[in-house]
Design a protein around this motif. Sequence first.
Motif, PDB file in Angstrom:
ATOM      1  N   ASP A 477       2.765  -0.958 -12.661  1.00 35.78           N
ATOM      2  CA  ASP A 477       2.284   0.140 -11.832  1.00 35.78           C
ATOM      3  C   ASP A 477       1.312  -0.359 -10.767  1.00 35.78           C
ATOM      4  O   ASP A 477       1.355   0.065  -9.601  1.00 35.78           O
ATOM      5  N   GLN A 478       0.422  -1.258 -11.176  1.00 33.49           N
ATOM      6  CA  GLN A 478      -0.560  -1.788 -10.230  1.00 33.49           C
ATOM      7  C   GLN A 478       0.115  -2.591  -9.116  1.00 33.49           C
ATOM      8  O   GLN A 478      -0.304  -2.538  -7.952  1.00 33.49           O
ATOM      9  N   LEU A 479       1.148  -3.317  -9.470  1.00 33.32           N
ATOM     10  CA  LEU A 479       1.886  -4.070  -8.452  1.00 33.32           C
ATOM     11  C   LEU A 479       2.617  -3.130  -7.491  1.00 33.32           C
ATOM     12  O   LEU A 479       2.752  -3.413  -6.299  1.00 33.32           O
ATOM     13  N   MET A 496      11.746  -5.768  -5.622  1.00 34.01           N
ATOM     14  CA  MET A 496      10.659  -6.482  -4.975  1.00 34.01           C
ATOM     15  C   MET A 496      10.657  -6.215  -3.477  1.00 34.01           C
ATOM     16  O   MET A 496      11.709  -6.163  -2.844  1.00 34.01           O
ATOM     17  N   THR A 497       9.457  -6.074  -2.916  1.00 34.22           N
ATOM     18  CA  THR A 497       9.303  -5.995  -1.465  1.00 34.22           C
ATOM     19  C   THR A 497       9.200  -7.417  -0.910  1.00 34.22           C
ATOM     20  O   THR A 497       9.114  -8.397  -1.668  1.00 34.22           O
ATOM     21  N   ASP A 498       9.164  -7.522   0.403  1.00 37.94           N
ATOM     22  CA  ASP A 498       8.975  -8.841   1.018  1.00 37.94           C
ATOM     23  C   ASP A 498       7.630  -9.440   0.592  1.00 37.94           C
ATOM     24  O   ASP A 498       7.535 -10.647   0.329  1.00 37.94           O
ATOM     25  N   GLU A 499       6.613  -8.577   0.494  1.00 39.28           N
ATOM     26  CA  GLU A 499       5.302  -9.057   0.042  1.00 39.28           C
ATOM     27  C   GLU A 499       5.390  -9.560  -1.392  1.00 39.28           C
ATOM     28  O   GLU A 499       4.736 -10.555  -1.763  1.00 39.28           O
ATOM     29  N   GLY A 500       6.202  -8.877  -2.215  1.00 37.20           N
ATOM     30  CA  GLY A 500       6.367  -9.305  -3.596  1.00 37.20           C
ATOM     31  C   GLY A 500       7.047 -10.665  -3.692  1.00 37.20           C
ATOM     32  O   GLY A 500       6.671 -11.510  -4.527  1.00 37.20           O
ATOM     33  N   GLN A 509      -2.607 -12.460  -2.251  1.00 34.49           N
ATOM     34  CA  GLN A 509      -3.678 -12.190  -3.206  1.00 34.49           C
ATOM     35  C   GLN A 509      -3.356 -10.911  -3.974  1.00 34.49           C
ATOM     36  O   GLN A 509      -2.819  -9.953  -3.421  1.00 34.49           O
ATOM     37  N   VAL A 510      -3.727 -10.914  -5.246  1.00 34.10           N
ATOM     38  CA  VAL A 510      -3.460  -9.762  -6.096  1.00 34.10           C
ATOM     39  C   VAL A 510      -4.562  -9.654  -7.143  1.00 34.10           C
ATOM     40  O   VAL A 510      -5.136 -10.669  -7.554  1.00 34.10           O
TER      41      VAL A 510
END
Length: 750
Positions: A477-479, A496-500, A509-510
């Motif tokens: 959920d946080q992702l 997944m997104t491109d950022e993922g 950063q996460v």
Amino acid sequence: MASTVSVPSSADAQLHELLRRYWGYEGFLPNQAEAVAQVMAGQDSLVILPTGGGKSMCYQLPALAKEGLAVVVSPLVSLMKDQVDSLTANGISAATLNSSLSAEERRAVASAVRLGKLKLLYVSPEGLGAGFAMELLREAEIAFFAIDEAHCISQWGHEYRPDYRALGELRAHFPGVGIHAFTATATPAVRDDIVRSLKLRDAAVVVGSFDRPNLVYRATYRNDLVSQVTGVLKRHEGEAGIIYCISRNEVEQLAETLRKKGHRVLPYHAGLSQEVRKRNQEAFSTEQVDLIVATVAFGMGIDRSNVRFVIHAGMPKAIENYQQEAGRAGRDRLEAECVLFYSAQDLLAWKRIMGAPASDYDELAHSKLSEMYRFARTLTCRHRFLVNYFGQAFEHEDCGACDVCFSEHAELEDSLVTSQKILSCVARVRERFGARYVAEVLKGSKIEKIRQNGHDELSTHGLLASYQVNDIADWIDQLITQGFLVREGEYQTLRMTDEGRRLMRGDGQVKLNMPRPTKEKPARARKTAGDVALSSGEEAIFEALRGWRREVARERGVPPYVILNDATLRELAHERPSHMEALLTVKGIGESKARAFGEDLLALLREQAGAQGLSLAATVSMPLVKPAKPAESEPSEAAPLTGAASRAKANSQKEAAYEAFRMGKSVEEVVALTGRALSTVEAYLLEFVQDTGVATPEPWVPRLIYARVIAAAAATQADRLQPIFESLGGAVPYAQIRLALAIKANAEEG
């Protein structure tokens, strides 16, 4: 917008005297004096004070000080009734004019308005637009208009009501009368809309702090709702609370589950009949039940001051809604807890309900929803978040009253590595499964579906075996919240997104947070005025006072908080005044309540203090208000009697009262003769009538009043006093109703 004005010193002294005499307070809460000054000066104003900040005092007090009738526009009949009950208990003349009144009751209220007998009249926005109300007000001398819950006028707010929009016409009908708007929550855009819609002239804007220091805020990912809710209930055993759900079905299911677990709980939602909703709300307001599960339909009409916790079983759709609903806890300014259980499913549910944005208003609603979800997920101080949202700076480094500042959440040390494992698993299952399934794979589950798909052979199977499935699902959920994953399609599969994809390669950063279990006795909020710590003996006295309050409230047909609020009862238990002058120094006890309840309270405090082995407070040297003078032959109140001596004193006064009644003396004359409280003498008179068989109403009940009571009793056919009291428009005190019914009973027996 205009600057605010100050009250001249002479008027200020008058206001403080009225505040002390009718409400039992020596001073104002923050921003109240400034708001009162605008009403006194006749300058239009918008006042924004948080729930529990004393908004009603800002117009009720000037209503007493100014000539004419104050007209209060309020959205709900139940809210109006509670306000009028509270004012009447304080000795202030007030009434409502709404659709629930009978024709006879409306005529009685209209007559009181025309004769200038009322200081405050409560009307609904719908009722104000009706011809009858408007014509009546044109005949009266109007001191000012107070628009309560004024955020309802704005389409940019969270509880927009079209009927409020018509209130802008008040300026045309009453051009010289001041208009004052009051609300607990309003962003700058909503404030501007209120001022514009009501046509306020050079309006002074008074904005209090949106910080509620007595509230403890907590937000936790929802994984086992029933267990999580019962954990909160365990912390608040025997205390009042509200549980909010998003849907009617959730309300019914949770209420039934809690009922089976032994909790006395009632449901409330718009799908119930009006009769059931009213009955359940009254049961909560009158403390017949302390727990209610509800949708947001359980809203502005809730004025119970001693709600000690509010639980959100699902996320509200906007910060404004959350602030209003959570703010129903701790209205007495004592400590209370607000717990939010949420998940990403709430976000999706609200988006489905709202639909795709089709206007600026829709875009704003979706923006508010995103902010609400950000509040739920934040790892920054929750008090700071809320205060900043409403455009104010937060003055403290650490609020000391939220789960974040209590360190109940901690950042996961290996957030990047854990995120990469999750993202890798999403890729390994080819982005074809939902969050729960991915969490089960990462946990290393051997459920049949995973074995059938061969996912127990994946390199990511069991990578997070040391964590719970619920924790892994929370991180997913946080992702999603941080934009590395999205849910798609009917089955909410993860993609997944491109950022993922970049994060999976180590580029980005996460932060993931790991909740810590809340202690059974969690950290407390910041201390606030009136929140006194009680010893075990004082707690016992407090509970005895609550029991007394319930009985008095039931007898009078009003909610218990109308009699005295919890803050006042706690101060009574802590200070334990020994006589009337000391009683009048307790916050919340004005002259009217001292006359009505003083003797009973002092007797109860003497009894309970003795039982707990505690002393009473010393006497004070200067009385604030002199009570009725006792007979010279009686001992001074400065040295209160106990035991047999006290009973002997009471018996002698009762005998003196009986003798005076035989001589036809009035209640007021007997109060002066015996030095007893008005409520005590009224009780003596009722006993005298019953003991001696008095069958004629005079001199204690005027013939006209007697006839009205008997007619109302016949019409209502009620076995309680409240329906009779209400049918008489609240114009006849309960004591006279009891007396009239006793006299009638004697006459029938004779």
